[in-house]
Design an enzyme around this catalytic site. Structure first.
Site, PDB file in Angstrom:
ATOM      1  N   TYR A 206     -12.316  -1.586  -3.798  1.00 52.38           N
ATOM      2  CA  TYR A 206     -12.835  -1.877  -2.443  1.00 52.38           C
ATOM      3  C   TYR A 206     -14.586  -1.859  -2.543  1.00 52.38           C
ATOM      4  O   TYR A 206     -14.908  -1.632  -1.410  1.00 52.38           O
ATOM      5  CB  TYR A 206     -12.163  -0.882  -1.470  1.00 52.38           C
ATOM      6  CG  TYR A 206     -10.961  -1.279  -0.974  1.00 52.38           C
ATOM      7  CD1 TYR A 206     -10.824  -2.581  -0.100  1.00 52.38           C
ATOM      8  CD2 TYR A 206      -9.678  -0.550  -1.207  1.00 52.38           C
ATOM      9  CE1 TYR A 206      -9.403  -2.929   0.422  1.00 52.38           C
ATOM     10  CE2 TYR A 206      -8.654  -1.011  -0.586  1.00 52.38           C
ATOM     11  CZ  TYR A 206      -8.588  -2.029   0.320  1.00 52.38           C
ATOM     12  OH  TYR A 206      -7.226  -2.509   0.897  1.00 52.38           O
TER      13      TYR A 206
ATOM     14  N   HIS B  47      -2.243  -5.413   1.399  1.00 51.80           N
ATOM     15  CA  HIS B  47      -3.444  -6.116   1.203  1.00 51.80           C
ATOM     16  C   HIS B  47      -3.233  -7.759   0.685  1.00 51.80           C
ATOM     17  O   HIS B  47      -2.326  -7.897  -0.084  1.00 51.80           O
ATOM     18  CB  HIS B  47      -4.051  -5.363   0.121  1.00 51.80           C
ATOM     19  CG  HIS B  47      -5.242  -6.024  -0.435  1.00 51.80           C
ATOM     20  ND1 HIS B  47      -6.741  -5.933   0.349  1.00 51.80           N
ATOM     21  CD2 HIS B  47      -5.699  -6.944  -1.581  1.00 51.80           C
ATOM     22  CE1 HIS B  47      -7.531  -6.863  -0.256  1.00 51.80           C
ATOM     23  NE2 HIS B  47      -6.812  -7.401  -1.453  1.00 51.80           N
TER      24      HIS B  47
ATOM     25  N   LYS C  36       0.795  -1.226  -0.062  1.00 45.53           N
ATOM     26  CA  LYS C  36       0.001  -0.069   0.107  1.00 45.53           C
ATOM     27  C   LYS C  36       1.008   1.190  -0.043  1.00 45.53           C
ATOM     28  O   LYS C  36       2.063   1.177   0.262  1.00 45.53           O
ATOM     29  CB  LYS C  36      -0.926   0.130   1.347  1.00 45.53           C
ATOM     30  CG  LYS C  36      -1.975  -1.008   1.064  1.00 45.53           C
ATOM     31  CD  LYS C  36      -3.026  -0.904   2.452  1.00 45.53           C
ATOM     32  CE  LYS C  36      -3.896  -2.262   2.145  1.00 45.53           C
ATOM     33  NZ  LYS C  36      -5.043  -2.080   3.536  1.00 45.53           N
TER      34      LYS C  36
HETATM   35  N1  UDP Z   1      -9.691  -0.456   7.232  1.00 47.89           N
HETATM   36  C1  UDP Z   1      -9.872   0.695   7.889  1.00 47.89           C
HETATM   37  N2  UDP Z   1     -10.555   0.786   9.133  1.00 47.89           N
HETATM   38  C2  UDP Z   1     -11.282  -0.334   9.648  1.00 47.89           C
HETATM   39  C3  UDP Z   1     -11.017  -1.704   8.818  1.00 47.89           C
HETATM   40  C4  UDP Z   1     -10.182  -1.525   7.749  1.00 47.89           C
HETATM   41  O1  UDP Z   1      -9.331   1.979   7.509  1.00 47.89           O
HETATM   42  O2  UDP Z   1     -11.547  -0.243  10.759  1.00 47.89           O
HETATM   43  C5  UDP Z   1      -8.922  -0.472   6.275  1.00 47.89           C
HETATM   44  C6  UDP Z   1      -7.543  -1.072   6.126  1.00 47.89           C
HETATM   45  O3  UDP Z   1      -6.694  -0.498   5.278  1.00 47.89           O
HETATM   46  C7  UDP Z   1      -7.826  -2.410   5.499  1.00 47.89           C
HETATM   47  C8  UDP Z   1      -8.930  -2.341   4.559  1.00 47.89           C
HETATM   48  O4  UDP Z   1      -9.788  -1.017   4.886  1.00 47.89           O
HETATM   49  O5  UDP Z   1      -6.874  -3.015   5.260  1.00 47.89           O
HETATM   50  C9  UDP Z   1      -9.881  -3.453   4.318  1.00 47.89           C
HETATM   51  O6  UDP Z   1     -10.691  -3.805   5.393  1.00 47.89           O
HETATM   52  P1  UDP Z   1     -10.700  -5.488   5.739  1.00 47.89           P
HETATM   53  O7  UDP Z   1     -11.645  -5.600   6.939  1.00 47.89           O
HETATM   54  O8  UDP Z   1     -10.808  -6.013   4.380  1.00 47.89           O
HETATM   55  O9  UDP Z   1      -9.106  -5.955   6.309  1.00 47.89           O
HETATM   56  P2  UDP Z   1      -8.048  -6.690   5.471  1.00 47.89           P
HETATM   57  O10 UDP Z   1      -8.684  -7.836   4.762  1.00 47.89           O
HETATM   58  O11 UDP Z   1      -7.264  -5.652   4.498  1.00 47.89           O
HETATM   59  O12 UDP Z   1      -7.155  -7.305   6.577  1.00 47.89           O
HETATM   60 MG    MG Z   2      -9.988  -7.657   3.343  1.00 48.83          MG
END
Ligand code: UDP
Ligand code: MG
Length: 139
Positions: free
Chosen positions: A50, A116, A10
């Site tokens: 996203y 990611h 990222k």
């Molecule tokens: N994210 C955020 N706040 C939150 C949860 C997620 O800013 O409370 C962001 C973070 O960059 C995360 C992305 O949104 O990696 C996608 O969220 P996800 O729950 O899919 O997490 P990941 O699969 O990346 O662990």
């Molecule tokens: Mg995710």
């Protein structure tokens, strides 16, 4: 079972010159990189990537962040690579990530969390196709 997953380094990690260190961690795990490029997403492209999070309170801020600078996008391949790479990344919130994970070592906060990785075979298929054509992936 041989699988592919979509990985992103990222903008926070790219801007802090962590590309090499993160790639090193992936390769040390025995995971193969079968496609890789640097891109800078527009806000619209980040929102499309996203879209599953479009109802979440963090969607606007997340897509601003993901379009704020260059990312490195990769296709990773290996046995059970979706879960193995998720485990190597660590928890979304680096404060909760296990010692030795990429996020524990390199993430700044729950949003600027360095990397990611796809979370299922279905999301991996969508996410790989979002960034790569068949010609760009080594087989
Ligand atoms: N994210 C955020 N706040 C939150 C949860 C997620 O800013 O409370 C962001 C973070 O960059 C995360 C992305 O949104 O990696 C996608 O969220 P996800 O729950 O899919 O997490 P990941 O699969 O990346 O662990
Ligand atoms: Mg995710």
């Amino acid at each position: 079972m041989r699988q592919q997953t979509l990985a992103i380094i990222k903008p926070d990690a790219v801007s802090r010159n962590l590309i090499g260190k993160i790639v090193e961690r992936i390769e040390a795990e025995g995971i193969k990189i079968v496609a890789m490029k640097m891109i800078k997403m527009t806000k619209e492209q980040a929102k499309g990537f996203y879209y599953v999070h479009k109802e979440k309170p963090f969607y606007e801020s997340l897509t601003d962040f993901m379009s704020s600078g260059p990312c490195v996008v990769m296709v990773l391949e290996g046995d059970d690579v979706i879960n193995r790479y998720r485990k190597l990344m660590g928890a979304t919130d680096p404060a909760k990530a296990e010692t030795g994970t990429i996020r524990k070592e390199f993430a700044t906060d729950v949003e600027k969390n360095a990397v990611h990785g796809s979370d299922s075979p279905e999301s991996a298929e969508f996410e790989i196709r979002y960034f790569f054509s068949q010609l760009e992936i080594i087989n």
